[in-house]
Design a protein around this motif. Structure first.
Motif, PDB file in Angstrom:
ATOM      1  N   GLY A 147       0.824  -1.199   0.000  1.00 50.19           N
ATOM      2  CA  GLY A 147       0.000   0.000   0.000  1.00 50.19           C
ATOM      3  C   GLY A 147       0.860   1.251   0.000  1.00 50.19           C
ATOM      4  O   GLY A 147       2.050   1.211   0.307  1.00 50.19           O
ATOM      5  N   ILE A 148       0.223   2.368  -0.357  1.00 52.41           N
ATOM      6  CA  ILE A 148       0.910   3.659  -0.417  1.00 52.41           C
ATOM      7  C   ILE A 148       0.325   4.570   0.657  1.00 52.41           C
ATOM      8  O   ILE A 148      -0.898   4.722   0.751  1.00 52.41           O
ATOM      9  N   ILE A 149       1.183   5.168   1.456  1.00 57.28           N
ATOM     10  CA  ILE A 149       0.733   6.097   2.488  1.00 57.28           C
ATOM     11  C   ILE A 149       0.146   7.328   1.802  1.00 57.28           C
ATOM     12  O   ILE A 149       0.801   7.963   0.967  1.00 57.28           O
ATOM     13  N   VAL A 150      -1.120   7.660   2.143  1.00 58.88           N
ATOM     14  CA  VAL A 150      -1.759   8.809   1.503  1.00 58.88           C
ATOM     15  C   VAL A 150      -1.947   9.987   2.460  1.00 58.88           C
ATOM     16  O   VAL A 150      -1.909  11.145   2.045  1.00 58.88           O
ATOM     17  N   ARG A 151      -2.156   9.710   3.747  1.00 62.99           N
ATOM     18  CA  ARG A 151      -2.286  10.791   4.713  1.00 62.99           C
ATOM     19  C   ARG A 151      -2.203  10.215   6.119  1.00 62.99           C
ATOM     20  O   ARG A 151      -2.218   8.990   6.302  1.00 62.99           O
ATOM     21  N   LYS A 152      -2.137  11.095   7.106  1.00 63.27           N
ATOM     22  CA  LYS A 152      -2.077  10.642   8.493  1.00 63.27           C
ATOM     23  C   LYS A 152      -2.631  11.723   9.401  1.00 63.27           C
ATOM     24  O   LYS A 152      -2.660  12.912   9.055  1.00 63.27           O
ATOM     25  N   ASP A 153      -3.096  11.277  10.562  1.00 62.17           N
ATOM     26  CA  ASP A 153      -3.539  12.222  11.572  1.00 62.17           C
ATOM     27  C   ASP A 153      -2.892  11.845  12.899  1.00 62.17           C
ATOM     28  O   ASP A 153      -1.923  11.084  12.929  1.00 62.17           O
ATOM     29  N   ALA A 154      -3.418  12.360  14.000  1.00 56.64           N
ATOM     30  CA  ALA A 154      -2.787  12.135  15.298  1.00 56.64           C
ATOM     31  C   ALA A 154      -2.798  10.668  15.701  1.00 56.64           C
ATOM     32  O   ALA A 154      -1.928  10.222  16.463  1.00 56.64           O
ATOM     33  N   LYS A 155      -3.769   9.891  15.196  1.00 59.45           N
ATOM     34  CA  LYS A 155      -3.900   8.497  15.613  1.00 59.45           C
ATOM     35  C   LYS A 155      -3.581   7.497  14.511  1.00 59.45           C
ATOM     36  O   LYS A 155      -2.909   6.491  14.739  1.00 59.45           O
ATOM     37  N   ASN A 156      -4.082   7.758  13.324  1.00 62.76           N
ATOM     38  CA  ASN A 156      -4.061   6.747  12.268  1.00 62.76           C
ATOM     39  C   ASN A 156      -3.212   7.150  11.069  1.00 62.76           C
ATOM     40  O   ASN A 156      -2.996   8.333  10.798  1.00 62.76           O
ATOM     41  N   ILE A 157      -2.757   6.113  10.362  1.00 67.08           N
ATOM     42  CA  ILE A 157      -2.130   6.279   9.060  1.00 67.08           C
ATOM     43  C   ILE A 157      -3.107   5.731   8.031  1.00 67.08           C
ATOM     44  O   ILE A 157      -3.682   4.661   8.225  1.00 67.08           O
ATOM     45  N   TYR A 158      -3.298   6.446   6.926  1.00 62.39           N
ATOM     46  CA  TYR A 158      -4.248   6.016   5.910  1.00 62.39           C
ATOM     47  C   TYR A 158      -3.479   5.580   4.660  1.00 62.39           C
ATOM     48  O   TYR A 158      -2.585   6.280   4.188  1.00 62.39           O
ATOM     49  N   VAL A 159      -3.862   4.391   4.181  1.00 60.45           N
ATOM     50  CA  VAL A 159      -3.097   3.720   3.137  1.00 60.45           C
ATOM     51  C   VAL A 159      -3.998   3.386   1.953  1.00 60.45           C
ATOM     52  O   VAL A 159      -5.123   2.909   2.132  1.00 60.45           O
ATOM     53  N   ASP A 160      -3.514   3.629   0.757  1.00 63.21           N
ATOM     54  CA  ASP A 160      -4.236   3.230  -0.455  1.00 63.21           C
ATOM     55  C   ASP A 160      -3.763   1.842  -0.870  1.00 63.21           C
ATOM     56  O   ASP A 160      -2.583   1.639  -1.157  1.00 63.21           O
ATOM     57  N   ILE A 161      -4.701   0.892  -0.871  1.00 60.28           N
ATOM     58  CA  ILE A 161      -4.389  -0.455  -1.352  1.00 60.28           C
ATOM     59  C   ILE A 161      -5.420  -0.829  -2.417  1.00 60.28           C
ATOM     60  O   ILE A 161      -6.596  -0.978  -2.121  1.00 60.28           O
ATOM     61  N   ASP A 162      -4.965  -0.944  -3.632  1.00 62.71           N
ATOM     62  CA  ASP A 162      -5.850  -1.318  -4.751  1.00 62.71           C
ATOM     63  C   ASP A 162      -7.076  -0.413  -4.828  1.00 62.71           C
ATOM     64  O   ASP A 162      -8.206  -0.891  -4.930  1.00 62.71           O
ATOM     65  N   HIS A 163      -6.863   0.905  -4.772  1.00 65.76           N
ATOM     66  CA  HIS A 163      -7.929   1.900  -4.894  1.00 65.76           C
ATOM     67  C   HIS A 163      -8.935   1.834  -3.750  1.00 65.76           C
ATOM     68  O   HIS A 163     -10.075   2.272  -3.910  1.00 65.76           O
ATOM     69  N   ALA A 164      -8.538   1.300  -2.631  1.00 61.49           N
ATOM     70  CA  ALA A 164      -9.368   1.297  -1.428  1.00 61.49           C
ATOM     71  C   ALA A 164      -8.523   1.863  -0.290  1.00 61.49           C
ATOM     72  O   ALA A 164      -7.322   1.628  -0.217  1.00 61.49           O
ATOM     73  N   GLU A 165      -9.185   2.623   0.584  1.00 56.74           N
ATOM     74  CA  GLU A 165      -8.453   3.235   1.696  1.00 56.74           C
ATOM     75  C   GLU A 165      -8.462   2.309   2.898  1.00 56.74           C
ATOM     76  O   GLU A 165      -9.515   1.846   3.340  1.00 56.74           O
ATOM     77  N   ALA A 166      -7.292   2.021   3.421  1.00 61.17           N
ATOM     78  CA  ALA A 166      -7.148   1.189   4.613  1.00 61.17           C
ATOM     79  C   ALA A 166      -6.620   2.047   5.754  1.00 61.17           C
ATOM     80  O   ALA A 166      -5.977   3.075   5.537  1.00 61.17           O
ATOM     81  N   VAL A 167      -6.909   1.600   6.972  1.00 60.69           N
ATOM     82  CA  VAL A 167      -6.493   2.323   8.172  1.00 60.69           C
ATOM     83  C   VAL A 167      -5.430   1.517   8.902  1.00 60.69           C
ATOM     84  O   VAL A 167      -5.613   0.327   9.165  1.00 60.69           O
ATOM     85  N   LEU A 168      -4.326   2.170   9.223  1.00 61.52           N
ATOM     86  CA  LEU A 168      -3.285   1.585  10.062  1.00 61.52           C
ATOM     87  C   LEU A 168      -3.381   2.277  11.423  1.00 61.52           C
ATOM     88  O   LEU A 168      -2.894   3.399  11.589  1.00 61.52           O
ATOM     89  N   PRO A 169      -4.044   1.626  12.400  1.00 61.52           N
ATOM     90  CA  PRO A 169      -4.218   2.272  13.703  1.00 61.52           C
ATOM     91  C   PRO A 169      -2.906   2.347  14.472  1.00 61.52           C
ATOM     92  O   PRO A 169      -1.913   1.718  14.090  1.00 61.52           O
ATOM     93  N   ARG A 170      -2.929   3.096  15.557  1.00 64.12           N
ATOM     94  CA  ARG A 170      -1.708   3.316  16.319  1.00 64.12           C
ATOM     95  C   ARG A 170      -1.096   2.002  16.795  1.00 64.12           C
ATOM     96  O   ARG A 170       0.121   1.818  16.748  1.00 64.12           O
ATOM     97  N   ASN A 171      -1.942   1.065  17.247  1.00 65.14           N
ATOM     98  CA  ASN A 171      -1.391  -0.200  17.759  1.00 65.14           C
ATOM     99  C   ASN A 171      -0.860  -1.111  16.656  1.00 65.14           C
ATOM    100  O   ASN A 171      -0.267  -2.145  16.933  1.00 65.14           O
ATOM    101  N   GLY A 172      -1.077  -0.711  15.404  1.00 64.73           N
ATOM    102  CA  GLY A 172      -0.528  -1.476  14.289  1.00 64.73           C
ATOM    103  C   GLY A 172       0.694  -0.822  13.675  1.00 64.73           C
ATOM    104  O   GLY A 172       1.276  -1.339  12.723  1.00 64.73           O
ATOM    105  N   GLN A 173       1.082   0.329  14.240  1.00 67.39           N
ATOM    106  CA  GLN A 173       2.223   1.069  13.717  1.00 67.39           C
ATOM    107  C   GLN A 173       3.508   0.619  14.414  1.00 67.39           C
ATOM    108  O   GLN A 173       3.567   0.544  15.638  1.00 67.39           O
ATOM    109  N   MET A 174       4.505   0.317  13.638  1.00 62.11           N
ATOM    110  CA  MET A 174       5.759  -0.216  14.151  1.00 62.11           C
ATOM    111  C   MET A 174       6.708   0.915  14.535  1.00 62.11           C
ATOM    112  O   MET A 174       6.900   1.859  13.762  1.00 62.11           O
TER     113      MET A 174
END
Length: 385
Positions: free
Chosen positions: A153-180
């Protein structure tokens, strides 16, 4: 069968082009979206003019070639009109269509301009809901079978809690507890993720991904190591502290294949590729064994154990506790424990044993004290005799 009358044309404002663009952007079937727009227009009339038109008799069509919008009401052809809203006389109907018969339905065009701002807003809301429903169905159909799988996926934006990822033209959420920890989530950066779940959140489809799940390591091994992908080498267990260190226990089905060597690769290239993807996370590859003592000894690498004593106790409820006492050379005690206890903690998680690390000198002192204690007991017994 409905007899059609030429109906009024609404300003199209390139609506068909807009629908096609939206369908392409969202990955939604174009025909499904056009139908959603038609239904949205009908819903708008329902809300704006309830009491004027009976819902079932109002329809909308969008010309698939020109984009022209037609809104109409069906009226039943009757001999004597009792409900002017929904009925039309045979005489009046034949002025429109000479071939019409009693019982037929005839379309009468409605002035789309009557829709008004409120109706337009209602139509927009209904269309948005249809789009969300179609989008959720598409995403659910596409990604529900990918849960637990690896995706890029490609990182498209982020806020204080989440990272938002484009995967196959769909937006996925990478929550804080999933961030390495240690990862740099820069916009437009491409990374690999593990798909955790697909659900509906705030009336929108939501894909949750992770960079910290232990199965991300498993899937990277399958990607980079042919013997793991083919099943010749099996991953028997993984313990992980994401961004810092992982221990991976491997086993070969074929005695001619070196499980650990296959995973390490020539000059360590295979495991290095995985470590690079995990931003330098260290990976210890462990030979799995069904001999618990040997497995524990392997899991404590890079420390070398002198002796491993295991004990299993069963509780009244049938559950069991597993304990292991591991003797290591004095100079390797800190290595066996690891920084802040990480090495022994990961080994315990991997093996399922509570592990107590002992220095060789401490074990010798305890043994000496035990012998002296036994000797003192024997002397006291003889004196009493």
């Amino acid at each position: 069968m409905a007899k059609k009358k030429e109906v009024q044309e609404a300003p199209k404002d390139n609506v068909l082009d807009a629908i096609k663009m939206l369908a392409k952007e969202r990955g939604i079937d174009e025909e499904e979206l056009i139908t959603a727009v038609e239904n949205g227009i009908v819903t708008a009339y329902r809300r704006e003019f309830s009491g004027t038109y009976i819902i079932e008799t109002v329809g909308a069509e969008i010309d698939r070639e020109t984009g022209e919008i037609y809104v109409y009401q069906l009226k039943e052809v009757v001999d004597e009109v009792e409900d002017p809203t929904n009925e039309v006389s045979l005489e009046e109907a034949r002025e429109v269509d000479p071939d019409v018969e009693l019982g037929d339905s005839l379309e009468f065009g409605l002035d789309v301009k009557e829709l008004g701002r409120l109706a337009a807003t209602a139509a927009k809301s209904a269309i948005s809901q249809k789009v969300r429903t179609a989008e959720f169905k598409r995403i659910n159909d596409e990604f529900s079978g990918k849960i637990g799988e690896l995706t890029s996926g490609i990182i498209v934006r982020k806020d204080a809690k989440n990272i938002y990822v484009d995967i196959d033209h769909a937006e996925a959420v990478l929550p804080r507890n999933g961030q390495m920890k240690g990862d740099s989530y820069e916009v437009n950066k491409t990374m690999k993720f593990l798909v955790l779940k697909v659900e509906e959140h705030n009336d929108r489809p939501s894909i949750t991904v992770s960079r910290t799940d232990a199965n991300l390591v498993r899937k990277l091994f399958e990607l980079e190591i042919p013997e793991v992908k083919s099943g010749e080498v099996i991953i028997k267990g993984i313990s992980r502290e994401a961004g810092s260190r992982s221990k991976v226990a491997v086993y070969s089905r074929d005695e001619n294949i070196d499980a650990k060597g296959s995973c390490v690769g020539p000059r360590g290239q295979r495991v290095q590729e995985i470590m690079n993807e995990l931003n330098g996370e260290k990976i210890d590859i462990i030979d799995w064994s069904d001999d618990d003592a040997l497995f524990i000894s392997e899991a404590l690498q890079p420390a070398k154990a002198i002796r491993v004593d295991t004990e299993i106790t069963t509780r009244p409820d049938g559950t069991s506790d597993r304990y292991a006492k591991v003797i290591v050379p004095d100079q390797q005690f800190n290595l066996a424990i690891g920084r802040q206890g990480q090495n022994v903690r990961l080994a315990a998680k991997l093996t399922g044993y509570k592990i107590d690390i002992k220095r060789e000198s401490d074990e010798a002192s305890e043994a000496t004290q035990a012998v002296i204690g036994n000797f003192e007991v024997v002397e006291a017994t003889e004196e009493e005799a």
